[in-house]
Design an enzyme around this catalytic site. Sequence first.
Site, PDB file in Angstrom:
ATOM      1  N   ASN A   1      -4.016   3.383  -3.686  1.00 30.70           N
ATOM      2  CA  ASN A   1      -4.084   4.847  -3.557  1.00 30.70           C
ATOM      3  C   ASN A   1      -3.327   5.576  -2.889  1.00 30.70           C
ATOM      4  OD1 ASN A   1      -4.179   3.433  -0.874  1.00 30.70           O
ATOM      5  ND2 ASN A   1      -6.133   4.486  -0.217  1.00 30.70           N
TER       6      ASN A   1
ATOM      7  N   GLU B   1      -3.418  -2.735   8.327  1.00 26.08           N
ATOM      8  CA  GLU B   1      -3.961  -1.318   8.247  1.00 26.08           C
ATOM      9  C   GLU B   1      -5.199  -1.267   6.974  1.00 26.08           C
ATOM     10  OE1 GLU B   1      -5.368   1.986   6.777  1.00 26.08           O
ATOM     11  OE2 GLU B   1      -3.396   2.097   5.667  1.00 26.08           O
TER      12      GLU B   1
ATOM     13  N   CYS C   1      -8.204   5.604   3.130  1.00 27.77           N
ATOM     14  CA  CYS C   1      -8.847   4.921   4.277  1.00 27.77           C
ATOM     15  C   CYS C   1      -9.148   5.759   5.487  1.00 27.77           C
ATOM     16  CB  CYS C   1      -7.957   3.455   4.920  1.00 27.77           C
ATOM     17  SG  CYS C   1      -6.092   4.444   5.348  1.00 27.77           S
TER      18      CYS C   1
ATOM     19  N   GLU D   1       1.723   2.105  12.242  1.00 28.78           N
ATOM     20  CA  GLU D   1       3.007   2.604  11.289  1.00 28.78           C
ATOM     21  C   GLU D   1       3.122   3.937  11.498  1.00 28.78           C
ATOM     22  OE1 GLU D   1       1.861  -0.463   7.903  1.00 28.78           O
ATOM     23  OE2 GLU D   1       1.148   1.697   7.690  1.00 28.78           O
TER      24      GLU D   1
END
Length: 547
Positions: free
Chosen positions: A217, A318, A352, A527
């Site tokens: 994505n 993640e 997400c 991150e």
Amino acid sequence: IRSRQNSPPPGRRGRAVPGLCRARRLSPSAAMASLLPRGAAAARRRLLLRPAPLAPGPVRAASQALSAALVRRAGLVGGRWVETAAAFPVQDPASGEELGRVSDCGAAEARAAVRAAHEAGAAWGRLPAKERSARLRRWYELMMENKEELARIITAENGKPLREAQGEITYSASFLEWFAEEARRIYGDVIPASAKDRRVLVLKQPVGVAAIITPWNFPSAMITRKVGAALAAGCTVVVKPAEDTPLSALALGELANQAGIPAGVYNVVPCSRQQTAAVGEVLCTDPLVSKISFTGSTATGKILLKHAAGTVKRVSMELGGHAPFIVFDSANVDRAVAGALASKYRNSGQTCVCTNRFLVQKGIHDEFVEKFAKAIDKELHVGNGFDAKTTQGPLINEKAVEKVEKHIKDAVSQGASVVTGGKRHSLGKNFFEPTLLTNVTTKMLCTQEETFGPLAPSLFQSSAIVLTDFSSCICVCTTGYFYSQDPAQIWRVAEQLEVGMVGVNEGIISSAECPFGGVKESGLGREGSKYGIDEYLEIKYVCFGGL
């Protein structure tokens, strides 16, 4: 091991022959064979070295030619483009047309990439931080110089609108810029000792080889957000991109070579769905790999954790989102609608951090839904990503479309109402109308699972306390959004939401300077930001005695 739940059906049935590859030379051919252990004579004999690299031919998508200088179709191992005997197709999700075929790397190529990264690690880790910073900075500059070409590659293989793809490249490059600066700020410590003849030091050192497994994505940004931190810390990496979108990872490899990133520091092993499990297992179990960083589904993350446990590797995860979007009675409804539109429908709902359920207080529910529906109809335009007016591209594949349909059918069967959208778009099988549902309840699938598509289910509740409690009683919690103009309520809800990131009166919150990550089953670690580099560093305590 699949990097997203909505992976497409296999585009080919053949399997690559493990270890059978051809390395296209960019420097003396003997160097490729040196990536393998000296005892692996048989494996070395299987390497067929070509006298010159094959120039990639033009690739077309939706009548848009992609840059031949950046489109690569082979894996990148030890600074060399490695072709395998088998290849897998990369398709344009808008048209279904094949963009080209990419080398289908297997376990042998993955092991070779790990060895190349391991062999390059010592020199890269010893390089002065200032020099690592300069190489990362140059990589950033090359990304910005090639922004348009990189964006077209994303739109071709991912389908997102070209304007969004351009935004992703800017966002992606920002992580290289940020971590180029952070490379020079990896500070240790001096601790006052308990004995007068001792000195106590704390050093920070790179963990070693990092396996980077990324989704489709954000095929560029999910790589640089991890790789930028890893390289700044002095680590080397092996990237396994999603089978749907390998071209972006390979284009980044071409620019890394141009930026002077040494051979073996950045490696890419693209592979088909059939080879993914074998490649993923190598990356998670090889003892030379010290760190795994993964973005994808929670289910896949749990599989990777099990593999990593055998050698007790450092992991960053993640994972799934399922973000709530709460609108309280005190909210500015117009701002909430604008935030909802951006948060829900970016990349056609395939991120997400996209809102997955709208929780609206009863006093303003009808007004919010009415204005939201009008904004959807007015502002969103479904089409091919290369069309200038498009804001909603295709979903990545038909399986993703089927999941959206399943959630809508389930909700309607239980009493939900379709306000707008609700069906496939006339443009083609991967296009779906932006959809808004009302009369949604917590028993419906769309409130229990991450849809990962352009579906906005709206629930209402009279109690602000119930809204807050419900939004937190989910195991998958990356992000939460809420709109309110009550300062006391803002502080209270921001602290109570059990998520890793909170957007207060904002629908888009990601940036390189800020820590990105979730809680519970949404992941481990962070991150981006100053915290992101710590994921790739070991802390070493040194006691200097006898002074």
